[in-house]
Design an enzyme around this catalytic site. Structure first.
Site, PDB file in Angstrom:
ATOM      1  N   GLY A  55       0.986  -1.042   0.075  1.00 16.58           N
ATOM      2  CA  GLY A  55       0.243   0.272   0.213  1.00 16.58           C
ATOM      3  C   GLY A  55       0.632   1.655   0.428  1.00 16.58           C
ATOM      4  CD  GLU A  59      -0.805  -2.918  -4.819  1.00 16.53           C
ATOM      5  OE1 GLU A  59      -0.214  -2.176  -5.423  1.00 16.53           O
ATOM      6  OE2 GLU A  59      -1.024  -2.722  -3.901  1.00 16.53           O
TER       7      GLU A  59
END
Ligand code: 5RP
Length: 220
Positions: A94, A102
């Protein structure tokens, strides 16, 4: 962090992509080396599911057709980088702010190959601040919850995710049990996605270094 080592891991990942497969593609500078290598071999991969607007633009430029995840019943493989990884292939992700898409693609994929340079392999996750995507109106509420758990949340001011949300980068958390912390934080109202990928770790971790590429996972 070394670009050469990121590139080594990315090239090793390309070797593991079956020709003609449809795969998911993550986000970040390591993945960009993977896309760059794909662009040089246009026949290798024709279709992909992208984890961010930035990756979509690069895949499009490389001649790869983009698919909506809803159109793909069975996603064979997902390739992505990470900010930190431990030997159990649990990850912090992140740093680039694309963690929600993701995590969705990682959940959908049968196999997840993570590519990192050796500076990111650590015995214990947590020295990299944990990114957490939050609904904007819940930012202060979530920050208080994280502070109560010993973290120091910092608002990534000015950054808006592809989903229109905000990011808190949480410093100082003690992550002794990554799956337990991920499960606990997943319960907090206002959190969209926790950047811990421990409940669904990578199946294979490719670690690029000056000595070559080390493979963790798939029986090593
Ligand atoms: C993006 C990510 C990236 O995989 C992570 O930030 C690693 O990036 P880089 O390859 O640029 O070091 O999780 O949300």
């Amino acid at each position: 962090m070394s670009d050469a080592n990121k590139r080594r891991a990315a090239l090793a990942a390309l070797d593991l992509v079956p020709r003609g497969a449809t795969i998911g593609v993550g986000t970040g500078s390591t993945v960009n080396f993977f896309i760059e290598a794909l662009a040089a071999q246009p026949a290798h991969l024709r279709r992909a599911v992208s984890s961010s607007a930035a990756t979509s633009a690069r895949l499009h430029a490389a001649g790869v057709a983009l698919l909506d995840l809803n159109e793909v019943a069975d996603l064979e493989l997902y390739i992505d980088g990470a900010d930190q990884a431990n030997p159990a292939r649990q990850l912090i992700k992140g740093g680039g702010g694309a963690l929600t898409r993701e995590k969705i693609i990682a959940a959908a994929a049968r196999r997840f190959i993570c590519i990192v340079d050796d500076s990111k392999l650590v015995a214990r996750l947590g020295s990299f601040p944990l990114p957490i995507e939050v609904i904007p109106m819940a930012r202060a509420l979530v920050a208080r919850e994280l502070t109560a758990r010993g973290g120091r949340p910092q608002w990534r001011e000015g950054f808006v995710t592809d989903n229109g949300n905000q990011i808190l980068d949480v410093h100082g958390l003690v992550i002794s049990d990554p799956p337990a912390l991920e499960r606990e934080l997943n319960q907090l109202a206002g959190i969209v996605t926790v950047g811990l990928f421990a409940l669904r770790p990578a199946d294979v971790l490719l670690v690029g270094s000056a000595q070559g590429v080390r493979k963790l996972g798939d029986q090593e």
